[in-house]
Design an enzyme around this catalytic site. Sequence first.
Site, PDB file in Angstrom:
ATOM      1  N   CYS A 130      -1.247   1.075  -1.651  1.00 17.43           N
ATOM      2  CA  CYS A 130      -1.469  -0.271  -1.121  1.00 17.43           C
ATOM      3  C   CYS A 130      -0.349  -0.636  -0.149  1.00 17.43           C
ATOM      4  O   CYS A 130      -0.227  -0.011   0.895  1.00 17.43           O
ATOM      5  CB  CYS A 130      -1.648  -1.281  -2.268  1.00 17.43           C
ATOM      6  SG  CYS A 130      -2.367  -2.857  -1.707  1.00 17.43           S
TER       7      CYS A 130
ATOM      8  N   HIS B  85      -6.079   0.978  -5.260  1.00 20.58           N
ATOM      9  CA  HIS B  85      -5.184   1.138  -6.412  1.00 20.58           C
ATOM     10  C   HIS B  85      -5.759   2.200  -7.360  1.00 20.58           C
ATOM     11  O   HIS B  85      -6.633   1.888  -8.165  1.00 20.58           O
ATOM     12  CB  HIS B  85      -5.027  -0.196  -7.149  1.00 20.58           C
ATOM     13  CG  HIS B  85      -4.197  -1.186  -6.397  1.00 20.58           C
ATOM     14  ND1 HIS B  85      -2.825  -1.240  -6.503  1.00 20.58           N
ATOM     15  CD2 HIS B  85      -4.539  -2.133  -5.489  1.00 20.58           C
ATOM     16  CE1 HIS B  85      -2.349  -2.188  -5.708  1.00 20.58           C
ATOM     17  NE2 HIS B  85      -3.368  -2.741  -5.080  1.00 20.58           N
TER      18      HIS B  85
ATOM     19  N   GLU C  80      -4.466   3.379  -9.924  1.00 22.43           N
ATOM     20  CA  GLU C  80      -4.134   3.023 -11.314  1.00 22.43           C
ATOM     21  C   GLU C  80      -5.119   2.023 -11.897  1.00 22.43           C
ATOM     22  O   GLU C  80      -5.127   1.798 -13.114  1.00 22.43           O
ATOM     23  CB  GLU C  80      -2.694   2.492 -11.393  1.00 22.43           C
ATOM     24  CG  GLU C  80      -2.470   1.104 -10.834  1.00 22.43           C
ATOM     25  CD  GLU C  80      -2.259   1.036  -9.332  1.00 22.43           C
ATOM     26  OE1 GLU C  80      -1.813  -0.025  -8.857  1.00 22.43           O
ATOM     27  OE2 GLU C  80      -2.549   2.025  -8.614  1.00 22.43           O
TER      28      GLU C  80
END
Length: 196
Positions: free
Chosen positions: A76, A178, A180
Amino acid sequence: MIGIVNYGAGNIFSLTAALDRVGIGYGMVNEASDLDLYDRIIIPGVGHAGAAMEKLVQSGLSSYIASLEKPVLGICVGMQLLTSFSEEGNADLLKIVPLKTLHFGGRVTEKVPHMGWNSIQIQNGSTLFQGIEDNAYFYFVHSYFIEYEADFTSAVCRYGVDFSAAIQKNNFYGVQFHPEKSGKDGEQLLLNFSRI
């Protein structure tokens, strides 16, 4: 072992939780000498690119990151930091990848920020996307995007305009989404990075 650059602008908890889930070891990079402790580096990111760059400069990390020869992944804002310039704060960045980070405002009719799940189209056969299907969905939250340039783009996304969802130049990798927060495909991408 992965070193996570801790410059006060990253969503560290979500990233470390994802690395824990897939069994990847990590530690924190707080100063330049810490970069030598790890064989891979992640620059996480949530926040303002200009402010993040200021923190990297103040900590002395900026010049060291740009000279690294080990694999580096920007996430990001961490990806945006790899570019030359951001309209967010009109800031000069690390200048590793010769692209600009631009604001969606005035360029798209879609709602800004771009938030939620969106599909990506994989290009140039990057090892970062091994085992991930083309048009897989990843989770995005951003108001600024990296201009699309085929030479450096390893995945493209469309949100009013085509933009670089992932970039690569030599040992430097970046993803606008993202991983994650992107389920199994995101975890696969982090595993792929740990094996590059």
